[in-house]
Scaffold this motif. Structure first.
Motif, PDB file in Angstrom:
ATOM      1  N   LEU A 114       0.571   1.821  13.128  1.00  0.00           N
ATOM      2  CA  LEU A 114       1.675   2.743  12.829  1.00  0.00           C
ATOM      3  C   LEU A 114       2.240   2.493  11.432  1.00  0.00           C
ATOM      4  N   GLY A 115       1.680   1.505  10.736  1.00  0.00           N
ATOM      5  CA  GLY A 115       2.147   1.190   9.381  1.00  0.00           C
ATOM      6  C   GLY A 115       3.540   0.597   9.357  1.00  0.00           C
ATOM      7  N   ILE A 116       3.950  -0.030  10.469  1.00  0.00           N
ATOM      8  CA  ILE A 116       5.319  -0.559  10.526  1.00  0.00           C
ATOM      9  C   ILE A 116       5.522  -1.697   9.526  1.00  0.00           C
ATOM     10  N   ASN A 117       4.415  -2.387   9.183  1.00  0.00           N
ATOM     11  CA  ASN A 117       4.525  -3.453   8.180  1.00  0.00           C
ATOM     12  C   ASN A 117       4.835  -2.933   6.781  1.00  0.00           C
TER      13      ASN A 117
ATOM     14  N   ASP B 274      13.047  -5.094   7.173  1.00  0.00           N
ATOM     15  CA  ASP B 274      12.226  -5.666   8.245  1.00  0.00           C
ATOM     16  C   ASP B 274      12.738  -5.274   9.644  1.00  0.00           C
ATOM     17  N   PRO B 275      11.895  -4.567  10.418  1.00  0.00           N
ATOM     18  CA  PRO B 275      12.353  -4.134  11.736  1.00  0.00           C
ATOM     19  C   PRO B 275      11.930  -5.071  12.863  1.00  0.00           C
ATOM     20  N   SER B 276      11.306  -6.233  12.534  1.00  0.00           N
ATOM     21  CA  SER B 276      10.691  -7.021  13.603  1.00  0.00           C
ATOM     22  C   SER B 276      11.721  -7.493  14.635  1.00  0.00           C
TER      23      SER B 276
ATOM     24  N   GLY C  75       0.813  -1.208   0.000  1.00  0.00           N
ATOM     25  CA  GLY C  75       0.000   0.000   0.000  1.00  0.00           C
ATOM     26  C   GLY C  75       0.847   1.258   0.000  1.00  0.00           C
ATOM     27  N   LYS C  76       2.077   1.166  -0.533  1.00  0.00           N
ATOM     28  CA  LYS C  76       2.953   2.336  -0.573  1.00  0.00           C
ATOM     29  C   LYS C  76       2.726   3.175  -1.829  1.00  0.00           C
TER      30      LYS C  76
END
Lengths: 187, 285
Positions: free
Chosen positions: B270-273, B278-280, A158-159
């Protein structure tokens, strides 16, 4: 331009034309080159900021308008913020770009195409339609395949929005473009 | 606390996560961001690079609408901030420009609005102690490189920062959230901005330098405050790694995402996905 130090044409009025009110402080340049030492694009440009300022004083209009430098400038404002005399080189570059229709090489013309496509998108939709603008840019710049692999991921995440923005602003923004252009034609 | 909010075009698409996280953080801290009705594009670089009158008129339309809201204007995108703030000053100073722009936009605006970045609202209006008190999931142990880039920093007259060579606004917020901001020298270097599309190698070089310096300085991740900076460091990171053969692997957040995480807001809100790197792993610690 083989040798930037060789003056082939002198236009005494260039400084007056570019900065009639002396707001850009071009004549105050000390040639200390602090601007050029910090220039983001120093490795890719043909004229460094301090050289550009001096070329205006020497009236080298043709050389400036045909330079790579006015296209490679990324408008980071490092030069002016470090200048002891507040010489506003980024504003100078904008003025020179305003006087120029095409870039000196195909490679740099891509910047011109990008600017024009983004302006068209603003005029049509009131806001930038990123996906549409990128499509037109890629066609005009004949750069169809770079970054293509990124689009599916961007769409999935969705970017990138698939459809253009729909705003009531579009009409009044389009009118702003028309009026600015009409004034520019008169100038 | 109420503000007139200018999201800007990027926040509608590529930086949708910046928008989501900004609104979520604002809500959590009791900040009301009321969108400027029918806002339009600020003109960005293509306007100021081609026509100074267009570059003043496009922001002026938005400022004229915001004026009726009677609140400070809050912006998150660094480029929108720069264009709105620049036009705001030019219109207040130059009566001739003001008259031309009024004729072009069909709206009167004489200057006088305060244009502010969301970082300023957090630092100055909310305050660091309030942020500290609101943290439920401390970022302790997380080393963060705060990256400010160009347009919040320069020119000095429009800068939101006290020290354009070593800014602290984001560092303060990250510290209040429990993280450890690293000292590093590339806080205000340029990422290459829109050359990402037209001169990709330039951006790989400039953004690559920034990424490598952040890594060498011991950072676990970067936080940014500009859609184009974030995109160049995150979306282009794989290209940088490919060009040099060196793995970087640094997640690049918007400051609002990491702050929101510390405030206990779910990562999905927060739209982190949406981040590419990848920050997980670092968020799971």
């Amino acid at each position: 331009m083989n040798n930037p130090a060789t003056i082939t044409s002198v236009n005494q009025g260039l400084l007056e034309k570019l900065d009639p009110e002396g707001k850009l402080n071009l004549a105050s340049c000390l040639q200390c080159a602090r601007c050029s030492a910090g220039c983001t694009m120093r490795l890719e440009t043909d004229i460094l900021p301090h050289q550009m300022n001096r070329m205006v004083l020497m009236g080298m209009e043709d050389e400036l308008l045909k330079s790579k430098a006015i296209w490679t400038c990324v408008s980071c404002h490092t030069c002016v913020s470090r200048c002891p005399m507040k010489v506003d080189t980024p504003a100078l570059v904008d003025k020179l770009r305003e006087m120029t229709q095409t870039a000196p090489s195909q490679d740099l013309e891509k910047i011109n195409i990008f600017n024009n496509e983004m302006l068209k998108s603003m005029k049509q939709f009131g806001r930038v339609y990123e996906l549409g603008m990128m499509g037109f840019y890629k066609m005009r710049a004949r750069d169809l395949f770079s970054d293509l692999a990124k689009f599916p991921t961007m769409l999935l995440k969705g970017k990138m929005k698939i459809f253009p923005p729909r705003t009531r602003a579009a009409k009044s923004v389009s009118a702003i473009f028309d009026k600015v252009r009409a004034r520019r034609a008169k100038r | 606390m109420k503000y007139a909010f200018f999201p800007g075009c990027s926040m509608e698409s590529t930086a949708g996560d910046f928008r989501m996280s900004t609104l979520a953080v604002a809500e959590a801290l009791g900040v009301e961001l009321e969108e400027i009705p029918d806002w339009s594009c600020c003109g960005s670089t293509p306007a100021h690079a081609t026509d100074s009158l267009l570059a003043a008129s496009l922001p002026a339309r938005n400022l004229a609408i915001a004026q009726d809201m009677g609140k400070d204007v809050v912006v998150c995108c660094a480029s929108c901030y720069s264009r709105l703030a620049s036009a705001n000053v030019a219109l207040a100073e130059n009566a001739d420009l003001r008259a031309q722009v009024a004729e072009i936009t069909g709206r009167e605006y004489a200057g006088g609005l305060k244009i502010r970045h969301f970082l300023q609202v957090l630092n100055e209006d909310i305050g660091l102690s309030e942020i500290k008190d609101s943290v439920v999931k401390s970022l302790s142990g997380l080393k963060v490189a705060c990256y400010y880039g160009c347009l919040l920093t320069r020119p000095k007259e429009l800068s939101i920062l006290n020290d354009p060579e070593d800014p602290q606004l984001m560092d303060n917020i990250m510290a209040a959230a429990g993280a450890e901001p690293v000292e590093w020298p590339y806080k205000t270097e340029c990422c290459g901005a829109s050359f990402s599309i037209t001169r990709t190698e330039t951006v790989e070089r400039l953004s690559g330098d920034i990424l490598r310096m952040a890594k060498q300085s011991g950072a676990d991740c970067i936080v940014a405050a500009c859609p184009l900076c974030q995109s160049n460091l995150d979306l282009r990171q794989a290209d940088v790694e490919k060009a040099t053969g060196e793995k970087i692997g640094l997640p690049v957040f918007y400051f609002t995402q990491l702050l929101g995480h510390a405030l206990g807001i779910p990562d999905a809100a927060l739209g982190i996905n949406k981040l590419m790197v990848d920050p997980s792993a670092i968020l799971a610690r």
